[in-house]
Design a protein around this motif. Structure first.
Motif, PDB file in Angstrom:
ATOM      1  N   VAL A  22       0.836  -1.209   0.000  1.00 57.84           N
ATOM      2  CA  VAL A  22       0.000   0.000   0.000  1.00 57.84           C
ATOM      3  C   VAL A  22       0.868   1.256   0.000  1.00 57.84           C
ATOM      4  CG1 VAL A  22      -1.600   1.360   1.407  1.00 57.84           C
ATOM      5  CG2 VAL A  22      -2.041  -1.057   1.007  1.00 57.84           C
ATOM      6  N   LEU A  23       1.882   1.298   0.859  1.00 60.32           N
ATOM      7  CA  LEU A  23       2.736   2.484   0.909  1.00 60.32           C
ATOM      8  C   LEU A  23       3.580   2.626  -0.355  1.00 60.32           C
ATOM      9  CD1 LEU A  23       3.776   2.435   4.662  1.00 60.32           C
ATOM     10  CD2 LEU A  23       2.321   4.106   3.515  1.00 60.32           C
ATOM     11  N   TYR A  24       4.021   1.507  -0.928  1.00 61.71           N
ATOM     12  CA  TYR A  24       4.781   1.565  -2.178  1.00 61.71           C
ATOM     13  C   TYR A  24       3.913   2.119  -3.307  1.00 61.71           C
ATOM     14  CZ  TYR A  24       7.193   0.192  -6.411  1.00 61.71           C
ATOM     15  OH  TYR A  24       7.784   0.209  -7.641  1.00 61.71           O
ATOM     16  N   LEU A  25       2.684   1.605  -3.417  1.00 62.07           N
ATOM     17  CA  LEU A  25       1.789   2.080  -4.476  1.00 62.07           C
ATOM     18  C   LEU A  25       1.464   3.564  -4.302  1.00 62.07           C
ATOM     19  CD1 LEU A  25      -0.639  -0.944  -4.903  1.00 62.07           C
ATOM     20  CD2 LEU A  25       1.209  -0.238  -6.427  1.00 62.07           C
ATOM     21  N   PHE A  26       1.250   3.976  -3.075  1.00 62.22           N
ATOM     22  CA  PHE A  26       0.974   5.392  -2.806  1.00 62.22           C
ATOM     23  C   PHE A  26       2.165   6.256  -3.207  1.00 62.22           C
ATOM     24  CE2 PHE A  26       0.237   8.933   0.330  1.00 62.22           C
ATOM     25  CZ  PHE A  26      -0.864   9.451  -0.334  1.00 62.22           C
ATOM     26  N   SER A  27       3.363   5.833  -2.830  1.00 62.75           N
ATOM     27  CA  SER A  27       4.576   6.560  -3.187  1.00 62.75           C
ATOM     28  C   SER A  27       4.765   6.581  -4.699  1.00 62.75           C
ATOM     29  CB  SER A  27       5.786   5.914  -2.516  1.00 62.75           C
ATOM     30  OG  SER A  27       6.987   6.423  -3.016  1.00 62.75           O
TER      31      SER A  27
ATOM     32  N   GLU B  60       2.799  10.913 -10.802  1.00 61.21           N
ATOM     33  CA  GLU B  60       2.115  12.186 -11.017  1.00 61.21           C
ATOM     34  C   GLU B  60       3.136  13.309 -11.218  1.00 61.21           C
ATOM     35  OE1 GLU B  60      -1.062  14.546 -11.742  1.00 61.21           O
ATOM     36  OE2 GLU B  60      -1.153  12.397 -11.391  1.00 61.21           O
ATOM     37  N   ALA B  61       4.214  13.271 -10.454  1.00 53.51           N
ATOM     38  CA  ALA B  61       5.269  14.272 -10.620  1.00 53.51           C
ATOM     39  C   ALA B  61       5.972  14.098 -11.961  1.00 53.51           C
ATOM     40  CB  ALA B  61       6.276  14.170  -9.475  1.00 53.51           C
TER      41      ALA B  61
ATOM     42  N   ASN C  35       8.489  21.747 -18.858  1.00 57.21           N
ATOM     43  CA  ASN C  35       8.476  23.169 -18.500  1.00 57.21           C
ATOM     44  C   ASN C  35       8.211  23.387 -17.022  1.00 57.21           C
ATOM     45  OD1 ASN C  35       8.894  23.738 -21.164  1.00 57.21           O
ATOM     46  ND2 ASN C  35       6.725  24.096 -21.614  1.00 57.21           N
ATOM     47  N   ASN C  36       7.487  22.457 -16.395  1.00 59.70           N
ATOM     48  CA  ASN C  36       7.129  22.620 -14.981  1.00 59.70           C
ATOM     49  C   ASN C  36       8.102  21.918 -14.034  1.00 59.70           C
ATOM     50  OD1 ASN C  36       4.878  24.120 -15.605  1.00 59.70           O
ATOM     51  ND2 ASN C  36       3.526  22.346 -15.672  1.00 59.70           N
ATOM     52  N   ARG C  37       9.157  21.317 -14.563  1.00 61.56           N
ATOM     53  CA  ARG C  37      10.075  20.566 -13.698  1.00 61.56           C
ATOM     54  C   ARG C  37      10.786  21.455 -12.687  1.00 61.56           C
ATOM     55  NH1 ARG C  37      10.351  15.100 -14.486  1.00 61.56           N
ATOM     56  NH2 ARG C  37       9.636  14.497 -16.527  1.00 61.56           N
ATOM     57  N   GLY C  38      10.881  22.716 -12.965  1.00 67.45           N
ATOM     58  CA  GLY C  38      11.507  23.639 -12.020  1.00 67.45           C
ATOM     59  C   GLY C  38      10.520  24.192 -11.011  1.00 67.45           C
ATOM     60  N   SER C  39       9.263  23.818 -11.158  1.00 65.58           N
ATOM     61  CA  SER C  39       8.246  24.369 -10.266  1.00 65.58           C
ATOM     62  C   SER C  39       8.315  23.735  -8.885  1.00 65.58           C
ATOM     63  CB  SER C  39       6.856  24.162 -10.869  1.00 65.58           C
ATOM     64  OG  SER C  39       6.488  22.806 -10.781  1.00 65.58           O
ATOM     65  N   GLY C  40       7.748  24.443  -7.935  1.00 64.75           N
ATOM     66  CA  GLY C  40       7.721  23.943  -6.568  1.00 64.75           C
ATOM     67  C   GLY C  40       6.867  22.704  -6.412  1.00 64.75           C
ATOM     68  N   LEU C  41       5.801  22.580  -7.208  1.00 63.27           N
ATOM     69  CA  LEU C  41       4.916  21.419  -7.111  1.00 63.27           C
ATOM     70  C   LEU C  41       5.633  20.135  -7.502  1.00 63.27           C
ATOM     71  CD1 LEU C  41       2.087  20.451  -6.446  1.00 63.27           C
ATOM     72  CD2 LEU C  41       1.444  20.893  -8.828  1.00 63.27           C
TER      73      LEU C  41
ATOM     74  N   ARG D 212       6.219  17.064  -4.855  1.00 65.18           N
ATOM     75  CA  ARG D 212       5.740  15.693  -5.093  1.00 65.18           C
ATOM     76  C   ARG D 212       6.882  14.691  -5.011  1.00 65.18           C
ATOM     77  NH1 ARG D 212       1.279  16.752  -9.831  1.00 65.18           N
ATOM     78  NH2 ARG D 212      -0.293  17.622  -8.447  1.00 65.18           N
ATOM     79  N   ASN D 213       8.039  15.047  -5.548  1.00 60.25           N
ATOM     80  CA  ASN D 213       9.180  14.139  -5.439  1.00 60.25           C
ATOM     81  C   ASN D 213       9.613  13.953  -3.991  1.00 60.25           C
ATOM     82  OD1 ASN D 213       9.642  13.192  -8.028  1.00 60.25           O
ATOM     83  ND2 ASN D 213      10.825  15.001  -8.606  1.00 60.25           N
TER      84      ASN D 213
END
Length: 160
Positions: free
Chosen positions: A64-69, A75-76, A82-88, A92-93
């Protein structure tokens, strides 16, 4: 940091399986899982029930924790370049790595509990009071890890 955490997670999986198999080999047919005020076992399960229940619970928790991670990490990764430098993206990482770290701490707790139950059921006169500190140390580490989650979240809020 993610690769180191993944390596430590795999090591914690192997360590649990090794410790659990050693404990299982030395357990009596009926395993005491609770004690009365005098320190004598008063609730018992069969050795097989303890083994299969312990392995099943361990696997369920890790899956469960592996799948959640993995879901958070995917998603990240879906974010475009273009968004790789974003805070989001960084949040997520870091959250995916945090969940793997939490899984490592939970695995350490499972290792400690299984070793404690093995010592408690040992036919040798080994005092369990010498090992009680370990039972309390892992939850303290988990609380510290939860505080670190707050640091991750507050860092993400400051970036937005």
């Amino acid at each position: 940091m993610g690769k180191i955490v993944n390596m430590l997670w795999v090591i914690s999986l192997i360590a649990f399986l090794g410790a659990f198999l050693v404990v299982y080999a030395y357990l009596p047919g009926e395993v005491a899982i609770n004690s009365d005020a005098g320190g004598r076992g008063n609730q018992f399960v069969s050795k097989e029930m303890f083994f299969y229940g312990g392995i099943g619970f361990f696997m369920l928790t890790n899956i469960v924790l592996y799948l959640f991670s993995r879901l958070i990490h995917m998603e990240a990764s879906r974010m475009n370049s273009n968004n790789r430098g974003s805070g989001l993206f960084h949040f997520r990482n870091r959250l995916a790595v945090w969940i793997k770290g939490l899984t490592i701490l939970i695995n350490l707790f499972f290792i400690t509990i299984s070793l404690f139950i093995g010592i408690f059921n040992s036919t040798d006169n080994v005092g369990t009071m010498d090992y009680v500190l370990l039972i309390y140390l892992i939850p303290v580490l988990i609380v510290g890890w939860l505080i670190y989650l707050g640091v991750i979240i507050s860092g993400a809020v400051k970036r937005t």
